[in-house]
Design a protein around this motif. Structure first.
Motif, PDB file in Angstrom:
ATOM      1  N   ALA A 449       7.216  -4.336  -1.907  1.00 28.66           N
ATOM      2  CA  ALA A 449       6.067  -3.687  -1.265  1.00 28.66           C
ATOM      3  C   ALA A 449       5.286  -2.847  -2.276  1.00 28.66           C
ATOM      4  O   ALA A 449       4.054  -2.797  -2.246  1.00 28.66           O
ATOM      5  CB  ALA A 449       6.552  -2.813  -0.108  1.00 28.66           C
ATOM      6  N   ARG A 450       6.016  -2.206  -3.163  1.00 29.92           N
ATOM      7  CA  ARG A 450       5.388  -1.376  -4.180  1.00 29.92           C
ATOM      8  C   ARG A 450       4.487  -2.224  -5.084  1.00 29.92           C
ATOM      9  O   ARG A 450       3.373  -1.817  -5.422  1.00 29.92           O
ATOM     10  CB  ARG A 450       6.491  -0.740  -5.030  1.00 29.92           C
ATOM     11  N   ILE A 451       4.999  -3.370  -5.465  1.00 29.26           N
ATOM     12  CA  ILE A 451       4.216  -4.273  -6.314  1.00 29.26           C
ATOM     13  C   ILE A 451       2.953  -4.716  -5.578  1.00 29.26           C
ATOM     14  O   ILE A 451       1.844  -4.657  -6.123  1.00 29.26           O
ATOM     15  CB  ILE A 451       5.048  -5.512  -6.710  1.00 29.26           C
ATOM     16  N   CYS A 452       3.127  -5.120  -4.327  1.00 26.89           N
ATOM     17  CA  CYS A 452       1.979  -5.604  -3.559  1.00 26.89           C
ATOM     18  C   CYS A 452       0.946  -4.507  -3.388  1.00 26.89           C
ATOM     19  O   CYS A 452      -0.262  -4.753  -3.472  1.00 26.89           O
ATOM     20  CB  CYS A 452       2.440  -6.113  -2.197  1.00 26.89           C
ATOM     21  N   SER A 453       1.454  -3.316  -3.173  1.00 24.32           N
ATOM     22  CA  SER A 453       0.548  -2.180  -3.006  1.00 24.32           C
ATOM     23  C   SER A 453      -0.255  -1.926  -4.285  1.00 24.32           C
ATOM     24  O   SER A 453      -1.462  -1.681  -4.250  1.00 24.32           O
ATOM     25  CB  SER A 453       1.360  -0.947  -2.631  1.00 24.32           C
ATOM     26  N   LEU A 454       0.435  -2.006  -5.396  1.00 23.11           N
ATOM     27  CA  LEU A 454      -0.221  -1.800  -6.687  1.00 23.11           C
ATOM     28  C   LEU A 454      -1.298  -2.861  -6.932  1.00 23.11           C
ATOM     29  O   LEU A 454      -2.428  -2.539  -7.323  1.00 23.11           O
ATOM     30  CB  LEU A 454       0.846  -1.837  -7.787  1.00 23.11           C
ATOM     31  N   LEU A 455      -0.931  -4.094  -6.657  1.00 22.80           N
ATOM     32  CA  LEU A 455      -1.895  -5.178  -6.861  1.00 22.80           C
ATOM     33  C   LEU A 455      -3.100  -4.997  -5.934  1.00 22.80           C
ATOM     34  O   LEU A 455      -4.244  -5.258  -6.317  1.00 22.80           O
ATOM     35  CB  LEU A 455      -1.223  -6.536  -6.601  1.00 22.80           C
ATOM     36  N   ARG A 456      -2.822  -4.512  -4.731  1.00 18.00           N
ATOM     37  CA  ARG A 456      -3.884  -4.281  -3.755  1.00 18.00           C
ATOM     38  C   ARG A 456      -4.837  -3.199  -4.247  1.00 18.00           C
ATOM     39  O   ARG A 456      -6.050  -3.346  -4.223  1.00 18.00           O
ATOM     40  CB  ARG A 456      -3.250  -3.856  -2.431  1.00 18.00           C
ATOM     41  N   LYS A 457      -4.225  -2.098  -4.719  1.00 14.58           N
ATOM     42  CA  LYS A 457      -5.025  -0.972  -5.225  1.00 14.58           C
ATOM     43  C   LYS A 457      -5.948  -1.402  -6.359  1.00 14.58           C
ATOM     44  O   LYS A 457      -7.121  -1.019  -6.417  1.00 14.58           O
ATOM     45  CB  LYS A 457      -4.096   0.146  -5.733  1.00 14.58           C
ATOM     46  N   LEU A 458      -5.391  -2.218  -7.257  1.00 10.17           N
ATOM     47  CA  LEU A 458      -6.190  -2.688  -8.388  1.00 10.17           C
ATOM     48  C   LEU A 458      -7.310  -3.597  -7.904  1.00 10.17           C
ATOM     49  O   LEU A 458      -8.444  -3.497  -8.366  1.00 10.17           O
ATOM     50  CB  LEU A 458      -5.299  -3.426  -9.393  1.00 10.17           C
ATOM     51  N   ALA A 459      -6.990  -4.433  -6.959  1.00  8.83           N
ATOM     52  CA  ALA A 459      -7.985  -5.373  -6.434  1.00  8.83           C
ATOM     53  C   ALA A 459      -9.139  -4.618  -5.792  1.00  8.83           C
ATOM     54  O   ALA A 459     -10.294  -5.023  -5.904  1.00  8.83           O
ATOM     55  CB  ALA A 459      -7.328  -6.332  -5.453  1.00  8.83           C
ATOM     56  N   GLU A 460      -8.788  -3.492  -5.123  1.00 11.62           N
ATOM     57  CA  GLU A 460      -9.828  -2.686  -4.488  1.00 11.62           C
ATOM     58  C   GLU A 460     -10.838  -2.170  -5.510  1.00 11.62           C
ATOM     59  O   GLU A 460     -11.997  -1.935  -5.201  1.00 11.62           O
ATOM     60  CB  GLU A 460      -9.192  -1.485  -3.763  1.00 11.62           C
ATOM     61  N   GLU A 461     -10.342  -1.991  -6.737  1.00 13.92           N
ATOM     62  CA  GLU A 461     -11.249  -1.541  -7.799  1.00 13.92           C
ATOM     63  C   GLU A 461     -11.822  -2.717  -8.571  1.00 13.92           C
ATOM     64  O   GLU A 461     -12.395  -2.538  -9.652  1.00 13.92           O
ATOM     65  CB  GLU A 461     -10.496  -0.603  -8.750  1.00 13.92           C
ATOM     66  N   GLY A 462     -11.626  -3.896  -8.035  1.00 13.31           N
ATOM     67  CA  GLY A 462     -12.188  -5.080  -8.669  1.00 13.31           C
ATOM     68  C   GLY A 462     -11.394  -5.585  -9.859  1.00 13.31           C
ATOM     69  O   GLY A 462     -11.882  -6.395 -10.641  1.00 13.31           O
TER      70      GLY A 462
END
Length: 564
Positions: A449-462
RNA sequence: GUGCCAGUAGCUCAGCAGGAUAGAGCAACGGACUUCUAAUCCGUCGGUCGGGUGUUCGAAUCAUCUCUGGCACGCCA
């Protein structure tokens, strides 16, 4: 190339073999048969990335002290075209290999290329293997032994598939024989109690006393009334069994399905009796002189098969035993259906049956090794630090259904797959439901979940990952990054070992190690906000970790949540 | 009585086709959150590998004896 370890082993083998040849030509060493070269990962990181004990193993042939032999070999080592950076002699004569980091970066390439196929190895070479597990008596509910056998068997099947075997999952339904008789007698007694009153009809002492028997009788009575009253007893029991058994089997199927287990084949023992397979198999054994007649019964000749004693196959009343059906069943698996290998998972209380079953297939021209039997030790449940025998809710023996309700599928599967099959298992109910740091299920899921969250956060910033060939992986050189890459590189090796030893539990332990390496990395290294090139390299490493963790969780059928 | 499995840190367990200073988690103690999830991390403490003998360069691992626990020894499955 899927397994980087294979490549490294080949390189080391080649380097060592060439060195032996060179020494022989120079006359510094005699001709030496190296045989199987053992290349291991040393326990201590200081001892290099890989090591071999070959110098010690050939010390007798070389007629030299191991360290001296190692020295001679080292002088001839040629590392061109390999990952090897340098070597040294250590301890009593180990040769330690220090590798250039490229092997770890190459491993990330493999993971990115293979994605969810990473970890597959070709150990099985497409061999057909039948994994039979649980095969619970359909006369009652599933118990903790079935639960453990189910988790182990299902994961073993998954592991073997990943290791290149053609796997069939099978459930053997014991819908014939004594216990079905007893089932019928018990149903009949309960039914007649409903018709005539409980005190008018006695219940057999050795019958099934469970409430489920009463439920079946009542259900039949509610639907058909006292219609069986005047039916002959044998017919009456058959009708009741035919009514109740399918209900039980459907229930077993449903519960196992919520437990994550779905079979390819449900095999009926009864069918073996009805189509004459049992008679045929025993007839063949008799023909070949593997049976003897004694006291009006037909026995398997123990002496001829190297067993401690003879075993009854056909009782003196003409009814075949379980053993007879089991012989026909394995004949069916290994010959009729052509499986190369049959694996059975049995509880420890059946271990006495192992030697005779393996022996009993040999008269058919089969090898003992074609039947592998995994014996797993029994389970004890603990609640509040005390042995829990009874369900909190029903007050009766705890069934798989109760366990799933109490701790859920993920925890149940995880814990039953944590310890090797040979170990007794203490299942801590409190720990399994605890939503906290000491629960290993959450520990692993949290990493994902932590990994997915991190990837999500980065994606939000493009920010999204770049293709691996555009990324400078050599920037990954922190201790925690190296450690994590190392851990990921072991996955195919873990699959191979789990398959070879028929011990899927090591994968559960392995995924915990992957999660631990990731958590350490996460605490030591940042991804978001780092300089672009480093961020991209780390992003890639994180994505590879995600692939491996998800891969294993899917394999052992535990949810890999993207948020927690 | 015979056979099978097990005995490793206070607890639960890895390691056991012989290898270097026997590992992990939990528990205990001490640290780390203005920054991507602290359900996390870092550190400390903790062992005559049940006991004896043997095999060898080397044994937790192999052999043998012994002690302890579980299971099995049925015309049950």
């Amino acid at each position: 190339m899927n397994n980087i370890f294979d490549k490294i082993r080949e390189q080391i083998y080649s380097v060592v073999q060439k060195a032996f040849n060179a020494c022989e030509q120079k006359g510094t060493l005699p001709n030496i048969q190296v045989g199987e070269l053992s290349v291991e990962v040393p326990r201590e990181r200081d001892f290099g990335d890989f090591s071999t004990n070959v110098a010690m193993q050939v010390s007798k042939q070389a007629k030299l002290p191991p360290r001296k032999t190692a020295e001679l070999l080292l002088n001839e080592f040629d590392f061109t075209g390999t990952y090897i950076d340098r070597t040294e002699i250590a301890g009593p004569g180990f040769i330690n290999f220090y590798l250039k980091k490229d092997w770890l970066y190459d491993c990330l390439h493999i993971i990115q290329e293979k994605k969810e196929k990473y970890g597959e190895v070709d150990l099985g070479k497409g061999l057909k293997v039948n994994v039979e597990f649980v095969s619970a008596n359909p006369t009652g509910p599933l118990h903790m032994g079935n639960a453990r056998g189910g988790a182990l068997g299902d994961c073993l099947a998954s592991v073997l598939k990943k290791a290149g075997y053609d796997v069939t999952r099978e459930f053997y339904i014991n819908d014939a024989g004594n216990q079905i008789e007893k089932f019928g007698i018990s149903l009949e007694a309960r039914y007649l109690q409903l018709v005539f009153g409980e005190d008018k009809v006695s219940f057999p002492e050795d019958g099934y006393h469970g409430e489920d028997i009463m439920d079946h009788a009542r259900a039949y009575f509610d639907r058909h009334g006292a219609s069986l009253m005047d039916v002959p007893a044998e017919e009456r029991r058959r009708i009741l069994v035919d009514f109740a058994l399918p209900i039980n089997i459907r229930k077993i199927r449903e519960i196992l399905s919520t437990y994550g287990i779905d079979y390819d084949v449900w095999f009926s023992e009864k069918s073996l009796h009805e189509n004459g397979d049992v008679k045929k198999a025993i007839g063949y054994l008799t023909e070949k002189g593997y049976t003897i007649e004694k006291d009006g019964a037909i026995w398997l000749n123990g002496e001829k098969l190297g067993l401690e004693k003879d075993e009854v196959l056909i009782r003196n009343n003409g009814v075949p035993t379980y053993m007879a059906a089991d012989i026909a069943y394995h004949y069916n698996k290994l010959i009729t259906r052509g499986f190369d290998l049959a694996i059975d998972l049995w509880g420890a209380d059946h271990h006495g049956h192992v030697a005779r079953m393996k022996a009993a297939i040999t008269p058919f021209g089969l090898k003992k090794e074609q039947l592998e039997i995994v014996i797993f030790q029994l389970v004890r449940l603990f609640r509040n630090g005390e042995l829990a025998r009874m369900s909190k809710r029903t007050g009766k023996a705890i069934a798989l259904e109760d366990l799933l309700e109490e701790v859920g599928k993920d925890a149940a599967r995880f814990f039953f797959n944590l310890k090797s099959s040979g170990s007794h298992l203490d299942f801590d109910l409190d720990l399994a439901v605890k939503q906290s740091n000491d629960n290993p299920v959450f520990y692993v899921q949290y990493a994902h979940a932590r990994i997915c969250s991190l990837l999500r956060k980065l994606a939000e910033e493009g920010i999204t990952g770049k293709p691996i060939y555009e990324v400078d992986l050599t920037l990954l050189k922190e201790k925690e990054e190296i450690e994590l890459m190392r851990k990921l590189s072991e996955y195919p090796e873990e699959i191979a070992l789990s398959a070879k030893t028929l011990e899927p539990s090591r994968l559960t332990r392995y995924v915990m190690e992957v999660a631990a390496s990731f958590h350490s990395f996460y605490n030591a290294c940042r991804v978001k906000g780092e300089e672009e090139k480093l961020m991209m390299a780390r992003l890639l490493l994180v994505d590879c970790t995600r692939i491996v963790i998800k891969n294993i969780l899917e394999l052992i059928k535990i949810d890999a949540p993207e948020k927690m």
